[in-house]
Structures are given as structure tokens and as C-alpha cells.
Design an enzyme around this catalytic site. Structure first.
Site, mmCIF file in Angstrom:
data_model
loop_
_atom_site.group_PDB
_atom_site.id
_atom_site.type_symbol
_atom_site.label_atom_id
_atom_site.label_comp_id
_atom_site.label_asym_id
_atom_site.label_seq_id
_atom_site.Cartn_x
_atom_site.Cartn_y
_atom_site.Cartn_z
ATOM 1 N N SER B 20 0.815 -1.209 0.000
ATOM 2 C CA SER B 20 0.000 0.000 0.000
ATOM 3 C C SER B 20 0.856 1.270 0.000
ATOM 4 C CB SER B 20 -0.877 0.002 1.250
ATOM 5 O OG SER B 20 -1.580 1.213 1.344
ATOM 6 N N GLY B 71 1.066 11.560 4.432
ATOM 7 C CA GLY B 71 -0.153 12.026 5.086
ATOM 8 C C GLY B 71 -1.405 11.434 4.473
ATOM 9 N N ASN B 98 -6.555 -0.906 1.029
ATOM 10 C CA ASN B 98 -5.997 -0.479 2.310
ATOM 11 C C ASN B 98 -6.913 0.617 2.863
ATOM 12 O OD1 ASN B 98 -3.923 1.539 3.810
ATOM 13 N ND2 ASN B 98 -3.110 -0.530 3.923
ATOM 14 N N CYS B 129 -2.790 5.130 11.862
ATOM 15 C CA CYS B 129 -3.151 6.547 11.896
ATOM 16 C C CYS B 129 -3.605 6.922 13.302
ATOM 17 C CB CYS B 129 -4.275 6.877 10.930
ATOM 18 S SG CYS B 129 -4.825 5.540 9.939
ATOM 19 N N THR B 192 5.697 1.127 8.370
ATOM 20 C CA THR B 192 6.983 1.835 8.492
ATOM 21 C C THR B 192 7.360 2.096 9.963
ATOM 22 O OG1 THR B 192 5.756 3.879 8.257
ATOM 23 C CG2 THR B 192 6.815 3.027 6.284
ATOM 24 N N GLY B 243 11.437 -3.685 3.151
ATOM 25 C CA GLY B 243 12.754 -3.693 2.529
ATOM 26 C C GLY B 243 13.043 -4.791 1.531
ATOM 27 N N THR B 265 8.799 -0.019 -1.110
ATOM 28 C CA THR B 265 9.770 0.948 -1.627
ATOM 29 C C THR B 265 10.511 0.414 -2.859
ATOM 30 O OG1 THR B 265 10.002 1.816 0.601
ATOM 31 C CG2 THR B 265 11.785 2.320 -0.920
HETATM 32 C C1 LIG Z 1 5.553 6.533 0.166
HETATM 33 C C2 LIG Z 1 4.903 5.486 1.018
HETATM 34 C C3 LIG Z 1 3.520 5.529 1.250
HETATM 35 C C4 LIG Z 1 2.903 4.571 2.058
HETATM 36 N N1 LIG Z 1 1.551 4.626 2.243
HETATM 37 C C5 LIG Z 1 0.932 3.659 2.985
HETATM 38 C C6 LIG Z 1 -0.483 3.661 3.150
HETATM 39 O O1 LIG Z 1 -1.202 4.494 2.590
HETATM 40 N N2 LIG Z 1 -1.048 2.686 3.929
HETATM 41 C C7 LIG Z 1 -0.286 1.719 4.547
HETATM 42 O O2 LIG Z 1 -0.836 0.853 5.224
HETATM 43 N N3 LIG Z 1 1.052 1.690 4.376
HETATM 44 C C8 LIG Z 1 1.679 2.621 3.620
HETATM 45 N N4 LIG Z 1 3.059 2.578 3.450
HETATM 46 C C9 LIG Z 1 3.841 1.505 4.095
HETATM 47 C C10 LIG Z 1 4.146 0.387 3.111
HETATM 48 O O3 LIG Z 1 2.978 -0.227 2.624
HETATM 49 C C11 LIG Z 1 5.071 -0.674 3.746
HETATM 50 O O4 LIG Z 1 4.421 -1.242 4.853
HETATM 51 C C12 LIG Z 1 6.392 -0.084 4.223
HETATM 52 O O5 LIG Z 1 6.853 0.867 3.302
HETATM 53 C C13 LIG Z 1 7.475 -1.139 4.429
HETATM 54 O O6 LIG Z 1 7.779 -1.837 3.240
HETATM 55 P P1 LIG Z 1 8.998 -1.449 2.240
HETATM 56 O O7 LIG Z 1 10.226 -1.356 3.083
HETATM 57 O O8 LIG Z 1 9.040 -2.562 1.249
HETATM 58 O O9 LIG Z 1 8.632 -0.156 1.634
HETATM 59 C C14 LIG Z 1 3.693 3.537 2.646
HETATM 60 C C15 LIG Z 1 5.065 3.497 2.400
HETATM 61 C C16 LIG Z 1 5.680 4.444 1.610
HETATM 62 C C17 LIG Z 1 7.149 4.355 1.372
#
Ligand SMILES: Cc1cc2nc3c(=O)[nH]c(=O)nc-3n(C[C@H](O)[C@H](O)[C@H](O)COP(=O)(O)O)c2cc1C
Ligand SMILES: Cc1cc2nc3c(=O)[nH]c(=O)nc-3n(C[C@H](O)[C@H](O)[C@H](O)COP(=O)(O)OP(=O)(O)OC[C@H]3O[C@@H](n4cnc5c(N)ncnc54)[C@H](O)[C@@H]3O)c2cc1C
Ligand code: FES
Lengths: 256, 301
Positions: B20, B71, B98, B129, B192, B243, B265
Site C-alpha cells: 500500500s 499524510g 488499504n 493513523c 513503516t 525492505g 519501496t
Molecule cells: C511513500 C509510502 C507511502 C505509504 N503509504 C501507505 C499507506 O497508505 N497505507 C499503509 O498501510 N502503508 C503505507 N506505506 C507503508 C508500506 O505499505 C510498507 O508497509 C512499508 O513501506 C514497508 O515496506 P517497504 O520497506 O518494502 O517499503 C507507505 C510506504 C511508503 C514508502
């Protein structure tokens, strides 16, 4: 837009801070002035993100493209170290191009710093179309000016210290040629935010249309992450530089 | 190799999904990768009302990661149904929406608005949130609130319900258990990590919201460890996130106990990453003679 592995044809230092890289262009879509690509220089995890670069030219017969970039951080340092025949990972073309003015228009092109690339591309397009233009490039000092024939022949050079061309900023020069503005003049600008803001101020005070290409830190470059938002005057208050931009009508941007 | 993953009453064709917030509403990546190859697309968070998002800048790169403060910028549930669903409908992969909100009612209302869309496979509940009713602390940090919210949402939908866990808690397993007790079909692990970057020249935080969410390869060992812990604390499937940049990273999650994974990411860095991860998992399974996703779970005790 397409992702492809591009072959580097040349990569040379063209001033104390600028480099020019020419690479192969694989997509069937022809890129336009103002559009950009994102580059992954190495398959490393640090630096991690792709970086956006505006195209500075497209050579259709050879299917090659170019960028002019400034070495300022990890990715551009990696790029500067690339040799011909190495490969780089490219996604493009991305974003919206500058509109092309009509026959009766007079275009004024203003470039500052890393904004030079897309303005060179636009200028060469206007020249090929036999359209009327004045191109202005602003740099700190003489040694920052790219050693590029096209720029030397087609641009009025401004330097902050007066070591080459007009002494002063691009906006100072613009003001000095106020008398050349007619109702058919259109401004196009790419460069640092304060320069773009002064171009907008100038355009507003002379009631001229002005298009600016903005630079914002990007993550995805394709409209998916909402990371590259810039403030706009219309609802909903933000626009994505990578998707709705990077070229905007200057009055659409919230300059505060 | 049987790649299918069962979650509640739903199935993913394969365990490789996109996270997401990193994949928009799918269409943004249409011309770059074959979306049919994905197990599921987890959409950008959808809230009841449209949200413009946070002040800029919203993204900054950190060592092997990024810190974001988007946000929850999104079009809101009504426009999501009007404008975004029709594209996702055409895809053979599962669409998981999501869902985010700041009151229980907001979550329920979003799901009510989506229940008529047959093409939606299920929901992933973003509980990171701030909960405005309970002093602004995230829902995801309190097991009682999680269980209560999950129960309410369980009543609102028969579709698969996945609770997305935040790592910003003392003991993630109590939260995971609370989700399971509330009736969740799976948990996603992890969202995150909270991070901050300060510009020492200007003496200000780089992000106007001060902190942001850290993602990317920097957080992978945290994600793998928490996936390991959570998969031992609950019996429902765990979706590993954090990651993932190649097949080997994804296999770490599967070995740790995940039944599916999400690339986040990594999509920004290389849009073909998810597809490459899937190919790599297939090759590895063949080489190691692994015939189903569950078999990955038998190696590490
Ligand atoms: C730019 C960005 C926007 C994100 N927006 C959401 C979101 O709207 N809802 C959500 O549950 N997680 C959101 N995440 C978290 C990701 O879905 C994921 O859980 C987190 O980035 C860890 O995975 P990664 O290291 O592969 O990015 C967001 C992450 C990033 C980097
Ligand atoms: C649409 C677009 C077109 C661009 N075109 C060009 C171009 O033609 N030539 C060129 O040299 N650069 C261009 N840029 C800026 C370019 O993306 C940055 O120079 C590059 O990301 C620097 O990467 P780095 O790893 O070397 O340095 P970093 O350490 O990432 O950055 C060095 C410095 O540049 C600033 N910066 C980084 N990324 C951006 C960005 N996207 N916008 C504005 N400032 C940034 C950082 O704040 C930092 O101060 C463009 C940016 C955008 C958004
Ligand atoms: S960089 Fe992701 S939306 Fe523009």
C-alpha cells in the site's frame, strides 16, 4: 513510458559543474522538451531512489537522447563516473512537456542552473520549427557556463559576477528587455525556485503567459506515491510534479 | 510448485504482492510491468473523505531507506469507487483495499461504501493513523482497541480482513493476537518505523511534520524478525513486508514464517522488482525441492 537499459554513447564534463550524457533511446514514444526520465545509476541500496533528469535533446535519426546534469550528490557522482558503453537503467519519457508556441508568438526562454537541459531542448525545437525566440541562461560565473556550441550560439549568457555576458541575474536581464514584450510573448522557464518565482512576477506584471518546469524530490516518478507534491492555487491545493507537471502554468503554482 | 496462498475465504495466485502507498491504484504501473503476474495489489490507503496530504517535502532518502510523510493523500472512498475500481476490476490479481480512518466509524463507513464492489478481494486495515477519539495515539498500539475495531469490521464484511501491524510498539505479538481474537484473517507485518532527519545547518527537521515513516532495505532485518515472532504467536497467515529488494529478501520472509510478501519501496527503485521476486522464488523452490508456501515454514524453528 517504458523502462529500458540504455547504452551510454558519451559522458563528458562541459563546465566546472555540468556534465552532458548521451544515451540510447529505446521507447517508440518520441520524448518532448520538458519531459524527464528517472535514472538508477547502480543496482545499489544506497543511494536507493531513482533520480529525475529532464531531457536536453533527442536525436531522432540515431535514436539517442541527452541530459545535462550537475554533479551534486551520490547519484550524480555515480553518473559522472560512467564511461561510454556502460549501461544505465532509465524510465521515460515522464511528465508533461512545454506547450509549443504558435507562429505569431515570441518565446522567451529562461534557464538557471540545472534548468538548462530542458530549455536547451525546447530552444532547439523552436529553432527547427523556425519560431521566434530569445533564450537566456544564468550562471554564477564564467567557468560554470557549459562548453556547448548550441548554448553559446543561441543563448544570452548572464553571470552573477559579470565574468561573462550580461552582469546580473536572468531576471535582471529580462527586466532590461521589457520593451520587447508584446501581447504575443510567452515565457518558458526552468531553474531554481526563486528564479521561477521572479519569472512569474515578471510575467504577471506584464500580463504574459508563463510556463515553468518545477523540480521536486521524487520517489516513484510515475504518479503512484504522492511524494512529489507541489502547492497549487486551485483545489485540492497540491499537484504531483511528476504527473500533472513538471511543467505548470506559473499562475497555477502557489508561490508562497 | 503450488504458489497459491489461502487467506480467510480468499486466494492469491502467488505470494508476491505490492504494498500500500507504493503502487498507487495499479494503473500507474500498467505500462511498466505485467500486473497479471502479481499475487495482489494493495491500494493506497482509502479514507472516508479525500485527503490532500502533508506539507512538503514529503520524502527524504536515508541510508538504504526513505523517510516519508505523505499524510495518506488519497481521493476518498467515493471517488475511489467512481474512478479507480474499473481499472483494478479488469486484472486477474486480487485487489486489496488499504483502509484508514481516525475513528472506528470512519473505517466501517469506508468498508460499507466498498462492499458492493464485487471485484474487491478484501481489506487491509491500516491502524497506524492517530485515533482522534483516544487522544491521537495510533489504533495499532493498543491491543484492546485493535480487538474491538477488528470485531466491528468483521461484522461489516465477510471478505478477507487483514490487519496491518505497526512495528512502533513494545510487543507486536500482543497486537497480532488481539487482531486474531477480533476475527482477522491475516496480519501484515510491518508498516513503516518512525524516523526523523535533522538538517544541522538550518537546525530544523527536514520533514515539516518532524517525523516520518522509514521504509526500504534499512528496515528489512526488523521486518524479518517481527514476521518470525508474529508467525509464532498467531495461527492466521502473516504477510511479510519491509525492505524487500530481491527474491532472496522475500525468501527470508517466507522462511521466517510469512505466507505472502509485499514489495513496497522496491517498486520505486525498480518497477519490475515484484515480478523478478516471483521468478526468483520459483527458481529457488525448484532448486530446494519446496512444493508449497507452507513448506518454507518448516526449516526455522
Ligand atoms: C511513500 C509510502 C507511502 C505509504 N503509504 C501507505 C499507506 O497508505 N497505507 C499503509 O498501510 N502503508 C503505507 N506505506 C507503508 C508500506 O505499505 C510498507 O508497509 C512499508 O513501506 C514497508 O515496506 P517497504 O520497506 O518494502 O517499503 C507507505 C510506504 C511508503 C514508502
Ligand atoms: C523533473 C525534474 C527534472 C530535473 N532535471 C535535472 C536536470 O536536467 N539536470 C540536473 O542536474 N538535475 C535535474 N533535476 C534534479 C536532480 O533530480 C537532482 O540533481 C538529483 O536528484 C541529485 O541526486 P544526487 O544523488 O546526486 O544528489 P542528492 O544528494 O540527492 O541531492 C543533492 C542536492 O540536490 C537537491 N535535490 C535532490 N533531488 C532534487 C530534486 N528532484 N529537485 C530539486 N532538488 C533536488 C537536494 O535537496 C540536495 O540539496 C531534476 C529534478 C526534477 C524533479
Ligand atoms: S514521485 Fe511519486 S507521485 Fe510523483
Amino acid at each position: 513510458m517504458q523502462q529500458f537499459s540504455a547504452n551510454i554513447f558519451s559522458n563528458s564534463k562541459i563546465s566546472n559543474c555540468f556534465y552532458e550524457m548521451v544515451f540510447s533511446w529505446k521507447p517508440n514514444t518520441i520524448p518532448l522538451p520538458g519531459q524527464f526520465v528517472t535514472i538508477r545509476a547502480e543496482p545499489n541500496t544506497s543511494p536507493l531512489l531513482r533520480r529525475p533528469f529532464a531531457l536536453s535533446g533527442f536525436y531522432e535519426s540515431k535514436k539517442r537522447c541527452s541530459i545535462i546534469y550537475q554533479k551534486r550528490g551520490p547519484v550524480t557522482t555515480l553518473l559522472a563516473g560512467k564511461s561510454p558503453d556502460e549501461q544505465i537503467d532509465i524510465i521515460g519519457p515522464l511528465g508533461n512537456p512545454f506547450p509549443i508556441p504558435g507562429k505569431k508568438n515570441k518565446a522567451i526562454l529562461i534557464a538557471g542552473g540545472t534548468g538548462i537541459g530542458p530549455v536547451v531542448f525546447l530552444c532547439s525545437r523552436l529553432k527547427n520549427l523556425n519560431l521566434e525566440y530569445i533564450s537566456i541562461f544564468g550562471a554564477k560565473t564564467k567557468s560554470s557556463i557549459p562548453d556547448n556550441q548550441f548554448i553559446k550560439q543561441n543563448f544570452v549568457i548572464c553571470t552573477d559576477d559579470g565574468s561573462a555576458g550580461y552582469k546580473g541575474t536572468t531576471t535582471d536581464y529580462l527586466k532590461s528587455i521589457s520593451n520587447l514584450m508584446t501581447s504575443d510573448t510567452i515565457l518558458f522557464a526552468c531553474g531554481p525556485q526563486p528564479m521561477l518565482k521572479s519569472c512569474n512576477d515578471f510575467a504577471c506584471s506584464h500580463k504574459l503567459p508563463c510556463y515553468v518546469s518545477v523540480e521536486q524530490i521524487m520517489a516513484c516518478g510515475v504518479g503512484a506515491c504522492m511524494g512529489c507534491a507541489i502547492k497549487i492555487t486551485k483545489e485540492p491545493g497540491f499537484a504531483r510534479a511528476c504527473k500533472e507537471g513538471p511543467v505548470f502554468k506559473s499562475t497555477e503554482i502557489d508561490w508562497n | 510448485m503450488n504458489l497459491t496462498v489461502n487467506i480467510g475465504n480468499g486466494i492469491f495466485h502467488n505470494p508476491v504482492c505490492v504494498a500500500s502507498g507504493t503502487f498507487g491504484y495499479g494503473s500507474e504501473y500498467e505500462s511498466l510491468i505485467d500486473l497479471n503476474k502479481l499475487g495482489a495489489i494493495f491500494t493506497k490507503a482509502v479514507t472516508l473523505e479525500p485527503r490532500t496530504g502533508n506539507e512538503i517535502p514529503r520524502i527524504i532518502e536515508t541510508p538504504s531507506g526513505i523517510l516519508n510523510s505523505i499524510g495518506l493523500a488519497n481521493v476518498g472512498v467515493k471517488r475511489f469507487v467512481q474512478e479507480k475500481i474499473s481499472f483494478l476490476e479488469k486484472l486477474p490479481c486480487a485487489t486489496v483495499v488499504n483502509v484508514a480512518g481516525s475513528t472506528e466509524n470512519e473505517y466501517i463507513e469506508v468498508i460499507k461504501n466498498l462492499e458492493n464492489c464485487k471485484s474487491i478481494w478484501g481489506y487491509e486495515i491500516n491502524v497506524s493513523c492517530p485515533n482522534v477519539k483516544h487522544g491521537g495515539l495510533a489504533f495499532g498500539t493498543n491491543p484492546f482497541q485493535i480487538e474491538n475495531l477488528t470485531k466491528l469490521l468483521r461484522q461489516a464484511t465477510p471478505k478477507p480482513l487483514i490487519i496491518k501491524l505497526t512495528p512502533n510498539v513494545t510487543d507486536i505479538t500482543t497486537i497480532a493476537k488481539a487482531a486474531q481474537d477480533g476475527g482477522a484473517d491475516a496480519v501484515s507485518c510491518i508498516n513503516t518505523l518512525i524516523g526523523m532527519v535533522i538538517d544541522t545547518q538550518k537546525k530544523v527537521t527536514v520533514l515539516p511534520m518532524k517525523t516520518g515513516g522509514l521504509s526500504g532495505p534499512a528496515i528489512r532485518p526488523v521486518g524479518v524478525a517481527l514476521t518470525y515472532k508474529v508467525s509464532r504467536a498467531v495461527s492466521i497467515p502473516v504477510i511479510g513486508i519491509g525492505g524487500i529488494m530481491d527474491a532472496d529478501d522475500a525468501i527470508q520472509y517466507l522462511l521466517a514464517g510469512a505466507s505472502a510478501i509485499q514489495v513496497g519501496t522496491g517498486n520505486f527503485v525498480d518497477p519490475s522488482m515484484a515480478v523478478n521476486v516471483l521468478e526468483g522464488i520459483k527458481k529457488y523452490s525448484e532448486r530446494e525441492n519446496i512444493n508449497s508456501i507452507n513448506e518454507f515454514h518448516s526449516f526455522i524453528q
